[in-house]
Design a protein around this motif. Structure first.
Motif, short mmCIF file in Angstrom:
data_model
loop_
_atom_site.label_atom_id
_atom_site.label_comp_id
_atom_site.label_asym_id
_atom_site.label_seq_id
_atom_site.Cartn_x
_atom_site.Cartn_y
_atom_site.Cartn_z
N ARG A 155 0.83 -1.20 0.00
CA ARG A 155 0.00 0.00 0.00
C ARG A 155 0.87 1.26 0.00
O ARG A 155 0.60 2.20 -0.74
CB ARG A 155 -0.91 -0.02 1.23
CG ARG A 155 -2.29 0.48 0.95
CD ARG A 155 -3.22 0.37 2.14
NE ARG A 155 -3.85 -0.94 2.19
CZ ARG A 155 -3.75 -1.79 3.19
NH1 ARG A 155 -3.07 -1.51 4.26
NH2 ARG A 155 -4.37 -2.96 3.13
N ALA A 156 1.91 1.28 0.83
CA ALA A 156 2.79 2.45 0.92
C ALA A 156 3.51 2.68 -0.41
O ALA A 156 3.62 3.83 -0.88
CB ALA A 156 3.80 2.27 2.04
N CYS A 157 4.00 1.61 -1.01
CA CYS A 157 4.65 1.70 -2.31
C CYS A 157 3.69 2.30 -3.34
O CYS A 157 4.02 3.24 -4.06
CB CYS A 157 5.12 0.30 -2.74
SG CYS A 157 5.75 0.19 -4.43
N TYR A 158 2.49 1.76 -3.37
CA TYR A 158 1.47 2.21 -4.33
C TYR A 158 1.17 3.70 -4.16
O TYR A 158 1.16 4.46 -5.13
CB TYR A 158 0.20 1.37 -4.14
CG TYR A 158 -0.95 1.83 -4.99
CD1 TYR A 158 -1.04 1.45 -6.32
CD2 TYR A 158 -1.94 2.64 -4.47
CE1 TYR A 158 -2.09 1.88 -7.11
CE2 TYR A 158 -3.00 3.07 -5.24
CZ TYR A 158 -3.07 2.69 -6.56
OH TYR A 158 -4.10 3.13 -7.33
N TYR A 159 0.93 4.13 -2.92
CA TYR A 159 0.58 5.53 -2.69
C TYR A 159 1.73 6.47 -3.02
O TYR A 159 1.51 7.58 -3.52
CB TYR A 159 0.10 5.75 -1.25
CG TYR A 159 -1.29 5.20 -1.03
CD1 TYR A 159 -2.35 5.56 -1.87
CD2 TYR A 159 -1.55 4.32 -0.01
CE1 TYR A 159 -3.63 5.05 -1.68
CE2 TYR A 159 -2.83 3.81 0.19
CZ TYR A 159 -3.86 4.18 -0.65
OH TYR A 159 -5.13 3.68 -0.47
N GLU A 160 2.97 6.05 -2.78
CA GLU A 160 4.12 6.88 -3.15
C GLU A 160 4.18 7.07 -4.66
O GLU A 160 4.42 8.17 -5.15
CB GLU A 160 5.43 6.25 -2.67
CG GLU A 160 5.84 6.66 -1.29
CD GLU A 160 7.24 6.21 -0.97
OE1 GLU A 160 8.21 6.72 -1.59
OE2 GLU A 160 7.37 5.35 -0.09
N LEU A 161 3.98 5.98 -5.39
CA LEU A 161 4.02 6.08 -6.85
C LEU A 161 2.86 6.91 -7.39
O LEU A 161 3.03 7.71 -8.30
CB LEU A 161 4.03 4.68 -7.48
CG LEU A 161 5.30 3.87 -7.24
CD1 LEU A 161 5.13 2.47 -7.83
CD2 LEU A 161 6.52 4.56 -7.80
N ARG A 162 1.69 6.73 -6.81
CA ARG A 162 0.53 7.50 -7.26
C ARG A 162 0.71 8.98 -6.97
O ARG A 162 0.28 9.83 -7.75
CB ARG A 162 -0.76 6.99 -6.59
CG ARG A 162 -1.18 5.62 -7.07
CD ARG A 162 -1.58 5.59 -8.54
NE ARG A 162 -2.82 6.34 -8.70
CZ ARG A 162 -3.08 7.17 -9.70
NH1 ARG A 162 -2.21 7.33 -10.66
NH2 ARG A 162 -4.22 7.82 -9.74
N ALA A 163 1.38 9.32 -5.86
CA ALA A 163 1.66 10.72 -5.54
C ALA A 163 2.57 11.36 -6.59
O ALA A 163 2.55 12.57 -6.78
CB ALA A 163 2.28 10.84 -4.16
N ASP A 164 3.35 10.54 -7.28
CA ASP A 164 4.22 11.01 -8.36
C ASP A 164 3.53 10.87 -9.72
O ASP A 164 4.18 10.92 -10.76
CB ASP A 164 5.54 10.23 -8.35
CG ASP A 164 6.62 10.88 -9.21
OD1 ASP A 164 6.70 12.13 -9.22
OD2 ASP A 164 7.36 10.15 -9.88
N TYR A 165 2.22 10.66 -9.71
CA TYR A 165 1.39 10.58 -10.91
C TYR A 165 1.69 9.38 -11.80
O TYR A 165 1.45 9.41 -13.01
CB TYR A 165 1.46 11.88 -11.73
CG TYR A 165 1.09 13.08 -10.90
CD1 TYR A 165 -0.25 13.31 -10.57
CD2 TYR A 165 2.05 13.95 -10.42
CE1 TYR A 165 -0.60 14.40 -9.79
CE2 TYR A 165 1.71 15.03 -9.63
CZ TYR A 165 0.38 15.25 -9.32
OH TYR A 165 0.03 16.31 -8.53
#
Length: 94
Positions: free
Chosen positions: A67-77
């Motif tokens: 989940r943390a990995c996913y949200y970090e990547l999504r924050a970078d679009y």
């Protein structure tokens, strides 16, 4: 309702539908490097430092790490499907 909570709910539902373990199981060639390569091959606009940090976070292999990995990547679009697939590849192969 914002897109991120909707997506998180959809992915959680998918994980439950597939039996949990199947949805978060690492890919055949899982490693932080595989995660990193997946993102930068499919979304070259991503910041390599953000991708590296996200993939190393996901390397722990827990559901929280995914989940943390996913949200970090999504924050970078990074697009959702690319981020999710890459984070599934992040856990160290055993």
């Amino acid at each position: 309702m914002r897109l991120v909570p909707r997506l998180a709910a959809a992915l959680s539902g998918l994980a439950l539908a597939l039996g949990g373990v199947v949805a978060i199981a690492p890919a055949a060639h899982a490693s932080p490097q595989a995660c990193y390569d997946t993102v930068l091959e499919r979304h070259p606009q991503a910041d390599p430092r953000v991708v590296e940090h996200a993939c190393l976070t996901g390397a722990r292999g827990t559901e929280d790490a995914l989940r943390a990995c996913y949200y970090e990547l999504r924050a970078d679009y990074v697009p959702a499907m690319i981020a999710y697939e890459a984070c599934r590849r992040a856990p160290e192969a055993v």
